[in-house]
Motif scaffolding. Sequence first.
Motif, PDB file in Angstrom:
ATOM      1  N   UNK A  66       0.835  -1.198   0.000  1.00 23.42           N
ATOM      2  CA  UNK A  66       0.000   0.000   0.000  1.00 23.42           C
ATOM      3  C   UNK A  66       0.878   1.260   0.000  1.00 23.42           C
ATOM      4  N   UNK A  67       1.851   1.305   0.909  1.00 25.48           N
ATOM      5  CA  UNK A  67       2.710   2.488   1.011  1.00 25.48           C
ATOM      6  C   UNK A  67       3.521   2.660  -0.282  1.00 25.48           C
ATOM      7  N   UNK A  68       4.093   1.570  -0.771  1.00 26.29           N
ATOM      8  CA  UNK A  68       4.898   1.646  -2.000  1.00 26.29           C
ATOM      9  C   UNK A  68       4.056   2.142  -3.179  1.00 26.29           C
ATOM     10  N   UNK A  69       2.801   1.672  -3.247  1.00 28.50           N
ATOM     11  CA  UNK A  69       1.939   2.068  -4.366  1.00 28.50           C
ATOM     12  C   UNK A  69       1.611   3.560  -4.313  1.00 28.50           C
ATOM     13  N   UNK A  70       1.379   4.080  -3.104  1.00 23.92           N
ATOM     14  CA  UNK A  70       1.107   5.511  -2.982  1.00 23.92           C
ATOM     15  C   UNK A  70       2.298   6.310  -3.523  1.00 23.92           C
ATOM     16  N   UNK A  71       3.499   5.863  -3.137  1.00 27.96           N
ATOM     17  CA  UNK A  71       4.707   6.588  -3.553  1.00 27.96           C
ATOM     18  C   UNK A  71       4.914   6.451  -5.066  1.00 27.96           C
ATOM     19  N   UNK A  72       4.694   5.248  -5.583  1.00 32.68           N
ATOM     20  CA  UNK A  72       4.812   5.046  -7.040  1.00 32.68           C
ATOM     21  C   UNK A  72       3.862   5.975  -7.795  1.00 32.68           C
ATOM     22  N   UNK A  73       2.633   6.071  -7.310  1.00 36.24           N
ATOM     23  CA  UNK A  73       1.654   6.932  -7.982  1.00 36.24           C
ATOM     24  C   UNK A  73       2.045   8.408  -7.876  1.00 36.24           C
ATOM     25  N   UNK A  74       2.603   8.804  -6.730  1.00 38.04           N
ATOM     26  CA  UNK A  74       3.057  10.192  -6.584  1.00 38.04           C
ATOM     27  C   UNK A  74       4.173  10.468  -7.598  1.00 38.04           C
ATOM     28  N   UNK A  75       5.091   9.514  -7.736  1.00 39.48           N
ATOM     29  CA  UNK A  75       6.202   9.704  -8.686  1.00 39.48           C
ATOM     30  C   UNK A  75       5.679   9.737 -10.121  1.00 39.48           C
ATOM     31  N   UNK A  76       4.705   8.867 -10.411  1.00 37.19           N
ATOM     32  CA  UNK A  76       4.152   8.827 -11.772  1.00 37.19           C
ATOM     33  C   UNK A  76       3.431  10.139 -12.086  1.00 37.19           C
ATOM     34  N   UNK A  77       2.706  10.687 -11.115  1.00 33.40           N
ATOM     35  CA  UNK A  77       2.053  11.976 -11.320  1.00 33.40           C
ATOM     36  C   UNK A  77       3.096  13.050 -11.594  1.00 33.40           C
ATOM     37  N   UNK A  78       4.145  13.070 -10.768  1.00 34.79           N
ATOM     38  CA  UNK A  78       5.200  14.081 -10.948  1.00 34.79           C
ATOM     39  C   UNK A  78       5.853  13.925 -12.321  1.00 34.79           C
ATOM     40  N   UNK A  79       6.151  12.691 -12.710  1.00 37.51           N
ATOM     41  CA  UNK A  79       6.810  12.460 -14.002  1.00 37.51           C
ATOM     42  C   UNK A  79       5.919  12.895 -15.156  1.00 37.51           C
ATOM     43  N   UNK A  80       4.630  12.559 -15.075  1.00 36.89           N
ATOM     44  CA  UNK A  80       3.703  12.936 -16.140  1.00 36.89           C
ATOM     45  C   UNK A  80       3.551  14.451 -16.239  1.00 36.89           C
TER      46      UNK A  80
END
Length: 459
Positions: A364-378
């Motif tokens: 759960x925690x890793x997925x939140x961070x992955x999504x935050x990074x993906x948002x930033x990258x996009x």
Amino acid sequence: MELDPNDYRRALQSASEHALDWISSLPERPVRPELDVGGLLASIDRPLPENGSDAAAVVDELAALAAPGLMAMPSGRFFGWVIGGTLPAAMGADWLVSAWDQNAAMRYPTPATAALEQVAGSWLLDVLGLPSESDVGFTTGATMANWTGLAAARAWVLDRADWDVNADGLAGAPRVTVLVGAERHTSLDLALRYLGLGTPTIVDADDQGRILVEDLRAHLHEVDGPVIVCLQAGNLHSGAFDPMRSAIRVAHEHGAWVHVDGAFGLWAAASPTLREALDGIETADSWATDAHKTLNVPYDCGVAIVSRPSVTRAALGTQTAYLIRDSADVSEPFDLVPEMSRRARGVPVWAALRQLGRNGVAELVDRLVENARALADGLREISDVHIVNDVAFTQVCVTFGSDEQTRAVTARLIDEGAVWMSGSRWRGEEVLRISVSNWSTDAADVRFSIEAVRRAIAG
Ligand SMILES: *Cc1c(COP(=O)(O)O)cnc(C)c1O
């Protein structure tokens, strides 16, 4: 008005249907509410009726009155403030907590909730890697969890200066110095205010808002007398973590109590890939976190953790004839938090941890961070969009060329309603602040949200 025990079945069935309708509307509905408070009061603000109504009809009426004013906070497209959703098992557990209606203050009259909360507390210490003998209390949120840690801290540092704050209060006591990073959360200031400790002394922070250990050391050198140091795991804007091991070591060398505000960031400790960023955090003296943010249990649920059990009980516990202790050796729930009567808010924590398991919490925690990074990258790929912070955790701060443009993009984004991201001001600039805290946010939500920001920029 006849009150009828059979009303429960109809009222709860009605509530259950409305709840499921609401949840199933989340993927499609606009995130923002349709009406503001003024607009809602046009239908809600009525004089108290002289006569009552049927229980199930009241639930139906409530659902209809509230509908136009609900924010889709549990939506995977809601990124405002720092706000989690609710895991299904935690929501089911929360309904049961209401139905059971246990007053969770004491162990003896309510053994089921006391046992479940005790195990939830042990599981939390385990998953967060904190000392297993610590006290765990369930508060309304991190504000009161900070208060609890700092109440223990206040008693401990004053006791070491031969001052009994329970007996003699603060008037005439040695001055307690409280050192906080420049970018601590405002709830710490509130907690200190409630405790009569006044305004804290500010220690400089770096460009991500992390406390500067050298400046902390310099302040500590100047302090004479009792001292409390507050560190932060998870900066509201950058997500950054204070350098725990070195800051705690310096503070302890000066006899300080170290309290950590980890309202959302403490959960990095549950992820094997992120844990290193919090290296040494287990050496602090108290910690505050929220279960209603990263763990995704319903409001309201904070967690106060204190490494020295006797200190919490001495600071917050009480002795009377009518509050019955199960055993003289074991702390009661009312010894660990400021509340006496309260709901068994630790039970949804048990259910969330039971549903996820250790690996599920980490994922759960890793997925939140992955999504935050993906948002930033996009977002970074869009011209004139600038990501201001190092995306170390779940928070992303974005600017759009000028303060005026950032404000305009934020307003258009919220108005369109496809997503919700909050405006803020950080390091002298207007920012659009994104917090990925909902378990249900997925890759499609991330793509969709990037497109929503693109539309808001185009106007
Ligand atoms: C949310 C938050 C708090 C306050 O928590 P509540 O649950 O709102 O009382 C404190 N510190 C940080 C870093 C937070 O993000």
